[in-house]
Design an enzyme around this catalytic site. Sequence first.
Site, PDB file in Angstrom:
ATOM      1  N   PRO A  44      -5.492  -3.173  -2.782  1.00 39.94           N
ATOM      2  CA  PRO A  44      -6.943  -3.008  -2.639  1.00 39.94           C
ATOM      3  C   PRO A  44      -7.380  -2.241  -1.395  1.00 39.94           C
ATOM      4  CG  PRO A  44      -6.294  -5.224  -2.013  1.00 39.94           C
ATOM      5  CD  PRO A  44      -5.042  -4.534  -2.455  1.00 39.94           C
ATOM      6  N   GLU A  92      -3.952  -6.217   2.583  1.00 40.28           N
ATOM      7  CA  GLU A  92      -4.581  -7.281   3.375  1.00 40.28           C
ATOM      8  C   GLU A  92      -5.915  -6.869   3.997  1.00 40.28           C
ATOM      9  OE1 GLU A  92      -3.582 -10.474   6.973  1.00 40.28           O
ATOM     10  OE2 GLU A  92      -2.092  -8.983   6.377  1.00 40.28           O
ATOM     11  N   LYS A 105      -0.148 -14.601   4.660  1.00 42.19           N
ATOM     12  CA  LYS A 105       1.098 -15.158   5.196  1.00 42.19           C
ATOM     13  C   LYS A 105       1.836 -15.845   4.059  1.00 42.19           C
ATOM     14  CE  LYS A 105       1.641 -13.914   9.292  1.00 42.19           C
ATOM     15  NZ  LYS A 105       2.787 -13.040   9.542  1.00 42.19           N
TER      16      LYS A 105
END
Length: 625
Positions: A188, A206, A222
């Site tokens: 994204p 992220e 994570k």
Amino acid sequence: MMRHLSDCSALLFDGSHADAVSRLFVGGQHSWCVTTTDGVAALHQALSEIDDATRKGADVVLSMSYDAWRAFSVADGLVLSEKPHIHDTPWLQAIQFNAPTQLSRREALDWLHRQANSATTHLCPVKSLVDEATFVEHIHTIRSLITAGDTYQVNYTFPLTSELISDTADDAALAAVYHQLAQDLRIPYGAFLMLPHSSVLSFSPELFVEMTPTALTCRPMKGTGAVADNDVENTRRAALLAADPKNRAENLMIVDLMRNDLSRLPQTSRVTVPKLFDVKRYGTVLQMTSTVKAHLTHQPSLSELFNALFPCGSITGAPKRRTIEIIDELESHQRGAYCGAIGHIEPAGNNLINATFAVPIRTIETCVQPTMNFAHLAHWQLRLSVGAGITFDSNPEDEWQESWLKAKFFTQHTQVFELIETMRVEPSSSIPLFAAHMARLTSSAKAMNWPAPDISLIHQHIHQAIDDTECPHEPFLRLRLSLTADGQINIHITKPETIAEPVYFGLAKSRTQSTNPLLIHKTTARAVYNAALSQAKSRGLFDLIFLNEKGQLTEGARSNLFIQKNGLWYTPPISCGVLAGIQRGQLITELSAQEKILHEEDLRAADQVILCNALYGSKVASLVD
């Protein structure tokens, strides 16, 4: 060397699904650049100017290096080391553009394909600047610091280097690489940034922070797992990752850190965690993500935002301040663009802005201009980094493997750059055209400025390989010899294909470039030819013949072309973008053939066609549409 503002561009690529919206920025109007030498005040001044410009209606794309943390409150009072860098990345590069063009995923990939302009590229294998032994030693150091209470988790990273070899020295080569790598990634927060001082190719999944007039949203990542080759197994692995105590604990530490960072802003009224431990697939890995949200009484400035949040906690560890100090002590090089922030600021009306910044993991950085070698090939030095979140329960060997798993988005596309020769071995173990093959290999090595190959040593290796090969009853064998820049020789002997005559061929849809210097040398940089040969075989054809950008006939993926007209034989000249094939040289003499520029109509009007190579000799051929 700097890239002129008019040549700068930015594609913020959202490839997460077919209807995702990417943003293309061209037409740079103003730029900001802050280096380490410029200092802290200059960085905050630039952020203030960007803040002011966007609230007044400008669109700005921003790239901030990880090392810019030294300009924010997290660095207050810390004694900082001087680290070597691979690319001298400015703390900040930002460009004010015209309003972006919105593109679908397909349209963004098509734009990259057009920008690539048929560039030929070759990605070389990566080299780590930290070996496994050093990595393991540093993990043990981190575990000792955790035991001592200095930290709970450290995001320890190490740099990798690679090289892009291309037939062009312009940005088309970088566009070709981004297009190649982005094809299968559902990311994204990708970014293809042609900036004044560097080029950044990011494939990040992220989110760092998204700011609207009323809220801030962070989505720290994570927890990593490998993907399988089927959806059922991926669903099972995702469930296991989401339930894994170590990864949940690691993720939760960063969630708490992000909650604390968001709470530092005086504009924050409350902080919530709408989603925990959400696992999704991003290319070759599964990633665990959580969502943290701050509700605002009013909007902070960009300086206030970065001062509170930068760098993102997911790529430092917790507690952030002491952990950054540990990272500074252990990591060998500056991180550069990797783990910094990349994003876009746009006006939201009423003197407010919207801003979205990604954490540039899975990110490649390189210079504005490559170096050129003697063969007129461009060499781009690439830098990327990988790492892992280290807790007390971390197994060093597992973390090393996980780090390399994160690099797979890049490493799966790499191959050693080699000169190659494909030879025919007769039953008597002789190679009829050996001298001609060695002459071409030597000539290409000289053009590359490589050491001259040791022909006697090659001869020994070949005969040893032939002696070790068991292929009885074969009329001949296929021998592939490759040579690297450092003189390494690799030999692979296989059975040849069974080729019936006459052979059939088609015309390739893609065009080659007559000026491509790689075409006159036989190298492993032949992805377009390999794809064409695979397509030909799937259609039951011997080969596909290429035309160049001028519409001139050149050669096939594995053969040279000869046509006969009115009793005379012709073959395309080397200048059209043709490899000087070994069998081609033989056939020119045997047929008294002339080199001549040929077009498709010449091929269709030919009385006879021959395709040839050193392995299969000369084959009468027919065109199939």
